[in-house]
Write a protein that holds these residues in place. Sequence first.
Motif, short mmCIF file in Angstrom:
data_model
loop_
_atom_site.label_atom_id
_atom_site.label_comp_id
_atom_site.label_asym_id
_atom_site.label_seq_id
_atom_site.Cartn_x
_atom_site.Cartn_y
_atom_site.Cartn_z
N SER A 137 0.85 -1.19 0.00
CA SER A 137 0.00 0.00 0.00
C SER A 137 0.89 1.24 0.00
CB SER A 137 -0.93 0.02 1.22
OG SER A 137 -0.19 0.20 2.41
N LYS A 138 0.31 2.34 -0.47
CA LYS A 138 0.97 3.64 -0.41
C LYS A 138 0.05 4.62 0.30
CE LYS A 138 3.65 3.37 -4.74
NZ LYS A 138 3.88 4.04 -6.04
N THR A 139 0.65 5.57 1.02
CA THR A 139 -0.13 6.63 1.64
C THR A 139 0.53 7.97 1.37
OG1 THR A 139 1.04 6.68 3.77
CG2 THR A 139 -0.73 5.05 3.54
N ASP A 140 -0.27 9.03 1.49
CA ASP A 140 0.33 10.36 1.43
C ASP A 140 0.96 10.66 2.78
OD1 ASP A 140 -1.74 11.13 3.18
OD2 ASP A 140 -2.98 11.94 1.56
N ILE A 141 1.52 11.84 2.93
CA ILE A 141 2.26 12.18 4.14
C ILE A 141 1.36 12.24 5.38
CG2 ILE A 141 2.09 14.68 3.91
CD1 ILE A 141 5.13 14.71 4.76
N ASP A 142 0.04 12.37 5.14
CA ASP A 142 -0.90 12.40 6.27
C ASP A 142 -1.42 11.01 6.63
OD1 ASP A 142 -0.83 15.23 6.55
OD2 ASP A 142 -2.13 15.41 4.79
N GLY A 143 -0.97 10.00 5.89
CA GLY A 143 -1.38 8.64 6.20
C GLY A 143 -2.63 8.17 5.48
N ILE A 158 9.25 7.05 10.66
CA ILE A 158 9.13 7.31 9.22
C ILE A 158 9.13 8.81 8.90
CG2 ILE A 158 8.03 5.10 8.73
CD1 ILE A 158 5.33 6.48 8.69
N LEU A 159 8.60 9.64 9.81
CA LEU A 159 8.65 11.08 9.59
C LEU A 159 10.07 11.62 9.73
CD1 LEU A 159 5.38 12.31 11.35
CD2 LEU A 159 5.87 12.29 8.90
N ASN A 160 10.93 10.81 10.38
CA ASN A 160 12.35 11.14 10.48
C ASN A 160 13.13 10.61 9.27
OD1 ASN A 160 14.41 12.44 11.98
ND2 ASN A 160 15.12 10.46 12.75
N LYS A 161 12.36 10.16 8.24
CA LYS A 161 12.92 9.66 6.97
C LYS A 161 13.71 8.37 7.16
CE LYS A 161 13.27 14.45 5.39
NZ LYS A 161 14.17 15.55 5.00
N GLU A 162 13.29 7.57 8.14
CA GLU A 162 13.93 6.28 8.39
C GLU A 162 12.94 5.16 8.11
OE1 GLU A 162 15.21 6.42 12.41
OE2 GLU A 162 16.70 7.99 12.10
N ILE A 163 13.46 3.97 7.86
CA ILE A 163 12.63 2.80 7.58
C ILE A 163 12.15 2.19 8.89
CG2 ILE A 163 12.58 0.49 6.55
CD1 ILE A 163 14.72 1.45 4.59
N GLU A 204 12.48 15.86 0.56
CA GLU A 204 11.27 15.94 1.37
C GLU A 204 10.43 14.70 1.12
OE1 GLU A 204 9.51 19.56 0.06
OE2 GLU A 204 10.68 20.82 1.43
N ILE A 205 9.62 14.32 2.12
CA ILE A 205 8.80 13.11 1.99
C ILE A 205 7.62 13.39 1.06
CG2 ILE A 205 7.37 11.42 3.19
CD1 ILE A 205 9.08 11.98 5.70
N ASP A 206 7.50 12.58 0.01
CA ASP A 206 6.36 12.67 -0.90
C ASP A 206 5.25 11.72 -0.48
OD1 ASP A 206 6.88 14.68 -2.64
OD2 ASP A 206 7.67 13.42 -4.25
N GLU A 207 5.65 10.52 -0.09
CA GLU A 207 4.67 9.49 0.27
C GLU A 207 5.37 8.38 1.05
OE1 GLU A 207 3.10 7.70 -3.27
OE2 GLU A 207 5.08 7.30 -4.11
N PHE A 208 4.57 7.44 1.51
CA PHE A 208 5.10 6.26 2.20
C PHE A 208 4.63 5.01 1.45
CE2 PHE A 208 4.35 9.43 5.58
CZ PHE A 208 5.65 9.59 6.04
N ILE A 209 5.51 4.02 1.36
CA ILE A 209 5.12 2.73 0.80
C ILE A 209 5.31 1.66 1.86
CG2 ILE A 209 7.43 2.37 -0.24
CD1 ILE A 209 5.95 0.80 -2.46
N SER A 210 4.30 0.83 2.03
CA SER A 210 4.33 -0.24 3.02
C SER A 210 4.32 -1.59 2.31
CB SER A 210 3.13 -0.15 3.96
OG SER A 210 3.10 1.09 4.62
N ILE A 211 5.27 -2.44 2.67
CA ILE A 211 5.36 -3.79 2.11
C ILE A 211 5.20 -4.77 3.26
CG2 ILE A 211 6.79 -5.41 0.82
CD1 ILE A 211 8.24 -2.96 -0.37
N ARG A 212 4.23 -5.66 3.12
CA ARG A 212 3.91 -6.58 4.22
C ARG A 212 3.92 -8.02 3.72
NH1 ARG A 212 0.48 -2.64 3.50
NH2 ARG A 212 0.16 -1.01 5.08
N HIS A 213 4.19 -8.93 4.64
CA HIS A 213 4.09 -10.35 4.36
C HIS A 213 3.18 -10.99 5.41
CE1 HIS A 213 7.89 -9.31 2.29
NE2 HIS A 213 7.41 -10.13 1.39
N ASP A 214 2.30 -11.84 4.95
CA ASP A 214 1.33 -12.50 5.84
C ASP A 214 2.05 -13.54 6.69
OD1 ASP A 214 -0.84 -13.60 7.07
OD2 ASP A 214 -1.67 -14.53 5.26
N ILE A 215 2.02 -13.35 8.00
CA ILE A 215 2.65 -14.31 8.92
C ILE A 215 1.62 -14.88 9.88
CG2 ILE A 215 4.96 -13.28 8.80
CD1 ILE A 215 4.33 -11.87 11.48
#
Length: 374
Positions: free
Chosen positions: A151-157, A202-207, A237-248
């Motif tokens: 999924s992707k989100t904007d900077i506001d989530g 993530i707002l600190n630009k870290e994973i 500057e942060i444009d967006e966030f991308i989330s990658i998940r695996h079903d566990i």
Amino acid sequence: MKQQDIKLLYVEDDKISREKLALFLERFSSKVIVKENGIEGLKAFKEEKPDIVISDIKMPLLDGIEMVKEMKKLDSNVMVVFITAYSDPNLIVKALELGVKRFIFKPVRYKELEKSLEEIISQIDYEYQLKIQHKLVEEYRKVVEESSIVSKTDIDGNITFINDQFCKISGYDENELIGKSHNIVRHPDVSNELYSKMWETILNKEIWRGELKNVAKNGSIYYVNTTILPILNEVNEIDEFISIRHDITRLKKREIELSEARLLTEKILNSQHNIVSLSTTDEGMIEANDRFYEYFPFNSIDEFHSKHKQMCELFIEEKGYVYHDETSNWIEKILTDEKSERFQAKAHDKEGNEIVFSLYAEMIKMHEKEYYIV
């Protein structure tokens, strides 16, 4: 792309010029195609699909301008160099309108032509490498989207993109998710502190990496191993966030089942009036109930292992009793089918008093490994 793999089409109506320059062009490519007029040149272009076209402008049957115009319809990115004895401004303007920016005037200055060709070949190679990188990125994206929950989100989530795997595991349709926050699948068990730490990271630009417990549309619970990456623009500057998940979910449920089974086993063991231990031949005693620690001067299995391996090391060596013997397996001595036969051992309790107790043992096998309950 290697230089020798580049195809070069040379079109020139003058025989002497054609033969002389063709030899020179072989220094830059092992695949030089030579034609004597625009019609043959266009035909060769359709069949051979060259990377570079070098052509005279003024030619019989079909001149260089018209030939290149037709070539551009087939491949708008083809690199063209015009060689001409004419400096007619109208011809130059027409060539520029076709996107041709390289001209060599006759008599040909070979150094000038060499420089132009080297620049073109370098550009072709750069574009080729860029194309490969884009292809690799696209293939990687496909693999990730097919195998992961993305999924992707904007900077506001607010969710701006979800893949099919996200819809499948959450039970929501795309139109139910776009524009919403991930709170729509957040399980109430997940603490505010965890989410606060995640946003801080993530707002600190870290994973951020972690496990999340989610709830699907139908109320079922699922677990995901999650990685969230901030996507930065050219000004960092942060444009967006991308989330990658695996079903566990299956793994997590198995962990919970094992944990619950362990707690149940501990309750059963600790409810026994007798001393009960679990051992293996290689590891020695790996577990004991509370009754064991009431009698002996240890507070945990780790403290026991700091001094001993097997429980029999606590036994007093005396004839008629079971005791520690490095030459034999003491548990095998009491693993007997003769239930009438009794085995006893002596030991000192934590107060130093000598105690006598009866021994009973059973062997169970799990995952190809033998465990002994004593």
